[in-house]
Scaffold this motif. Structure first.
Motif, PDB file in Angstrom:
ATOM      1  N   ALA A  51     -35.179   6.789  21.751  1.00  0.00           N
ATOM      2  CA  ALA A  51     -35.332   7.214  21.889  1.00  0.00           C
ATOM      3  C   ALA A  51     -36.678   8.377  22.555  1.00  0.00           C
ATOM      4  O   ALA A  51     -36.670   9.166  22.985  1.00  0.00           O
ATOM      5  N   LEU A  52     -37.275   6.814  22.955  1.00  0.00           N
ATOM      6  CA  LEU A  52     -38.855   6.936  23.648  1.00  0.00           C
ATOM      7  C   LEU A  52     -38.478   7.376  24.897  1.00  0.00           C
ATOM      8  O   LEU A  52     -38.947   8.860  25.480  1.00  0.00           O
ATOM      9  N   ASP A  53     -37.623   7.352  25.695  1.00  0.00           N
ATOM     10  CA  ASP A  53     -37.049   7.396  26.681  1.00  0.00           C
ATOM     11  C   ASP A  53     -36.487   8.763  26.939  1.00  0.00           C
ATOM     12  O   ASP A  53     -36.760   9.574  27.736  1.00  0.00           O
ATOM     13  N   VAL A  54     -35.635   9.096  26.379  1.00  0.00           N
ATOM     14  CA  VAL A  54     -35.241  10.603  25.732  1.00  0.00           C
ATOM     15  C   VAL A  54     -36.355  11.818  26.116  1.00  0.00           C
ATOM     16  O   VAL A  54     -36.665  12.575  26.890  1.00  0.00           O
ATOM     17  N   ALA A  55     -37.374  11.712  25.077  1.00  0.00           N
ATOM     18  CA  ALA A  55     -38.077  12.523  24.628  1.00  0.00           C
ATOM     19  C   ALA A  55     -39.783  12.084  25.768  1.00  0.00           C
ATOM     20  O   ALA A  55     -40.330  13.503  25.634  1.00  0.00           O
ATOM     21  N   LEU A  56     -40.053  11.279  26.364  1.00  0.00           N
ATOM     22  CA  LEU A  56     -41.230  10.670  26.916  1.00  0.00           C
ATOM     23  C   LEU A  56     -41.060  10.799  28.623  1.00  0.00           C
ATOM     24  O   LEU A  56     -42.027  11.446  29.296  1.00  0.00           O
ATOM     25  N   GLN A  57     -39.587  10.149  29.044  1.00  0.00           N
ATOM     26  CA  GLN A  57     -39.307  10.060  30.161  1.00  0.00           C
ATOM     27  C   GLN A  57     -40.043   8.906  30.755  1.00  0.00           C
ATOM     28  O   GLN A  57     -40.827   9.256  31.589  1.00  0.00           O
ATOM     29  N   PRO A  58     -40.452   8.329  30.876  1.00  0.00           N
ATOM     30  CA  PRO A  58     -41.916   7.248  30.492  1.00  0.00           C
ATOM     31  C   PRO A  58     -41.620   6.900  32.325  1.00  0.00           C
ATOM     32  O   PRO A  58     -40.470   6.578  32.856  1.00  0.00           O
TER      33      PRO A  58
ATOM     34  N   PHE B 267     -48.241  12.525  28.663  1.00  0.00           N
ATOM     35  CA  PHE B 267     -49.340  12.045  27.331  1.00  0.00           C
ATOM     36  C   PHE B 267     -50.574  12.807  28.484  1.00  0.00           C
ATOM     37  O   PHE B 267     -51.904  12.886  27.584  1.00  0.00           O
ATOM     38  N   GLY B 268     -50.360  13.694  29.506  1.00  0.00           N
ATOM     39  CA  GLY B 268     -51.165  14.218  30.193  1.00  0.00           C
ATOM     40  C   GLY B 268     -51.983  15.084  29.501  1.00  0.00           C
ATOM     41  O   GLY B 268     -51.364  16.314  28.439  1.00  0.00           O
ATOM     42  N   GLY B 269     -53.004  15.016  29.587  1.00  0.00           N
ATOM     43  CA  GLY B 269     -54.302  16.946  28.370  1.00  0.00           C
ATOM     44  C   GLY B 269     -54.322  16.172  27.127  1.00  0.00           C
ATOM     45  O   GLY B 269     -54.571  17.111  26.203  1.00  0.00           O
ATOM     46  N   MET B 270     -53.530  15.501  26.597  1.00  0.00           N
ATOM     47  CA  MET B 270     -52.612  14.688  25.370  1.00  0.00           C
ATOM     48  C   MET B 270     -54.325  13.728  24.760  1.00  0.00           C
ATOM     49  O   MET B 270     -54.963  12.490  25.332  1.00  0.00           O
ATOM     50  N   ASN B 271     -55.138  14.222  23.981  1.00  0.00           N
ATOM     51  CA  ASN B 271     -56.369  13.310  23.716  1.00  0.00           C
ATOM     52  C   ASN B 271     -55.411  11.735  22.806  1.00  0.00           C
ATOM     53  O   ASN B 271     -54.238  11.717  22.677  1.00  0.00           O
TER      54      ASN B 271
ATOM     55  N   SER C 139     -48.363  -1.683  17.815  1.00  0.00           N
ATOM     56  CA  SER C 139     -49.614  -1.606  18.078  1.00  0.00           C
ATOM     57  C   SER C 139     -49.498  -1.255  19.942  1.00  0.00           C
ATOM     58  O   SER C 139     -48.442  -0.855  20.510  1.00  0.00           O
ATOM     59  N   LEU C 140     -50.125   0.514  20.315  1.00  0.00           N
ATOM     60  CA  LEU C 140     -49.505   0.915  20.554  1.00  0.00           C
ATOM     61  C   LEU C 140     -51.145   1.576  21.961  1.00  0.00           C
ATOM     62  O   LEU C 140     -51.989   1.569  21.627  1.00  0.00           O
ATOM     63  N   LYS C 141     -50.512   0.996  23.490  1.00  0.00           N
ATOM     64  CA  LYS C 141     -51.498   1.473  24.156  1.00  0.00           C
ATOM     65  C   LYS C 141     -50.570   2.306  25.103  1.00  0.00           C
ATOM     66  O   LYS C 141     -49.422   2.638  26.060  1.00  0.00           O
ATOM     67  N   LEU C 142     -50.867   4.114  25.661  1.00  0.00           N
ATOM     68  CA  LEU C 142     -50.261   4.957  25.398  1.00  0.00           C
ATOM     69  C   LEU C 142     -51.037   5.335  26.535  1.00  0.00           C
ATOM     70  O   LEU C 142     -52.544   6.367  26.642  1.00  0.00           O
ATOM     71  N   SER C 143     -50.012   5.965  27.968  1.00  0.00           N
ATOM     72  CA  SER C 143     -51.766   6.603  29.277  1.00  0.00           C
ATOM     73  C   SER C 143     -50.752   7.452  29.955  1.00  0.00           C
ATOM     74  O   SER C 143     -49.230   7.273  29.525  1.00  0.00           O
ATOM     75  N   ALA C 144     -51.427   8.577  30.760  1.00  0.00           N
ATOM     76  CA  ALA C 144     -50.350   8.973  31.513  1.00  0.00           C
ATOM     77  C   ALA C 144     -50.907   8.407  33.419  1.00  0.00           C
ATOM     78  O   ALA C 144     -52.040   7.663  32.657  1.00  0.00           O
ATOM     79  N   PRO C 145     -49.696   8.649  34.070  1.00  0.00           N
ATOM     80  CA  PRO C 145     -49.813   7.944  35.553  1.00  0.00           C
ATOM     81  C   PRO C 145     -50.890   8.272  35.752  1.00  0.00           C
ATOM     82  O   PRO C 145     -51.622   7.004  36.878  1.00  0.00           O
ATOM     83  N   ALA C 146     -51.717   9.322  35.731  1.00  0.00           N
ATOM     84  CA  ALA C 146     -53.425   9.676  36.504  1.00  0.00           C
ATOM     85  C   ALA C 146     -53.949   8.705  35.497  1.00  0.00           C
ATOM     86  O   ALA C 146     -55.454   8.749  36.680  1.00  0.00           O
ATOM     87  N   GLU C 147     -54.011   8.398  35.207  1.00  0.00           N
ATOM     88  CA  GLU C 147     -55.144   7.127  33.826  1.00  0.00           C
ATOM     89  C   GLU C 147     -54.949   6.045  34.979  1.00  0.00           C
ATOM     90  O   GLU C 147     -55.817   5.125  34.584  1.00  0.00           O
ATOM     91  N   LEU C 148     -54.358   5.791  35.319  1.00  0.00           N
ATOM     92  CA  LEU C 148     -54.096   4.277  36.226  1.00  0.00           C
ATOM     93  C   LEU C 148     -54.529   3.933  36.902  1.00  0.00           C
ATOM     94  O   LEU C 148     -55.355   4.619  37.950  1.00  0.00           O
TER      95      LEU C 148
END
Length: 95
Positions: free
Chosen positions: A14-21, A58-62, A86-95
């Motif tokens: 589900a997360l692969d489809v929706a978020l394309q991580p 996740f870019g632009g999201m708090n 327990s979630l650690k969520l980030s955009a690629p630009a934040e790494l």
């Protein structure tokens, strides 16, 4: 992650489809929480997970918006026994 159990595999799909991580790890922590509410005493029943997800979505999201998005995407799992994330969520630009 080919050794994922049923719930973890569904969540990953589900997360692969929706978020394309660009990166995602899912760890089942259920055994460490066997004494907590939400557990039915069956070993490995996939109720508690730790996830790290890196996604352009996740870019632009708090932080709160990111967590709400993931929780909404996994709502069917919460309705059928998932107890905690327990979630650690980030955009690629934040790494």
């Amino acid at each position: 992650m080919s050794d994922l159990k049923e719930r973890a595999a569904r969540m990953k799909a589900a997360l692969d489809v929706a978020l394309q991580p660009v990166e995602m790890t899912i760890r089942d922590d259920s055994k460490r929480h066997a004494h907590h509410a939400g557990r039915n005493g069956i070993e490995g029943d996939e109720t508690h997970f730790t996830m790290t997800i890196v996604s352009e979505r996740f870019g632009g999201m708090n932080r709160v918006a990111r967590h709400r998005l993931v929780n909404e995407l996994l709502k069917p799992e919460f309705e059928t026994g998932l107890h905690a994330l327990s979630l650690k969520l980030s955009a690629p630009a934040e790494l």
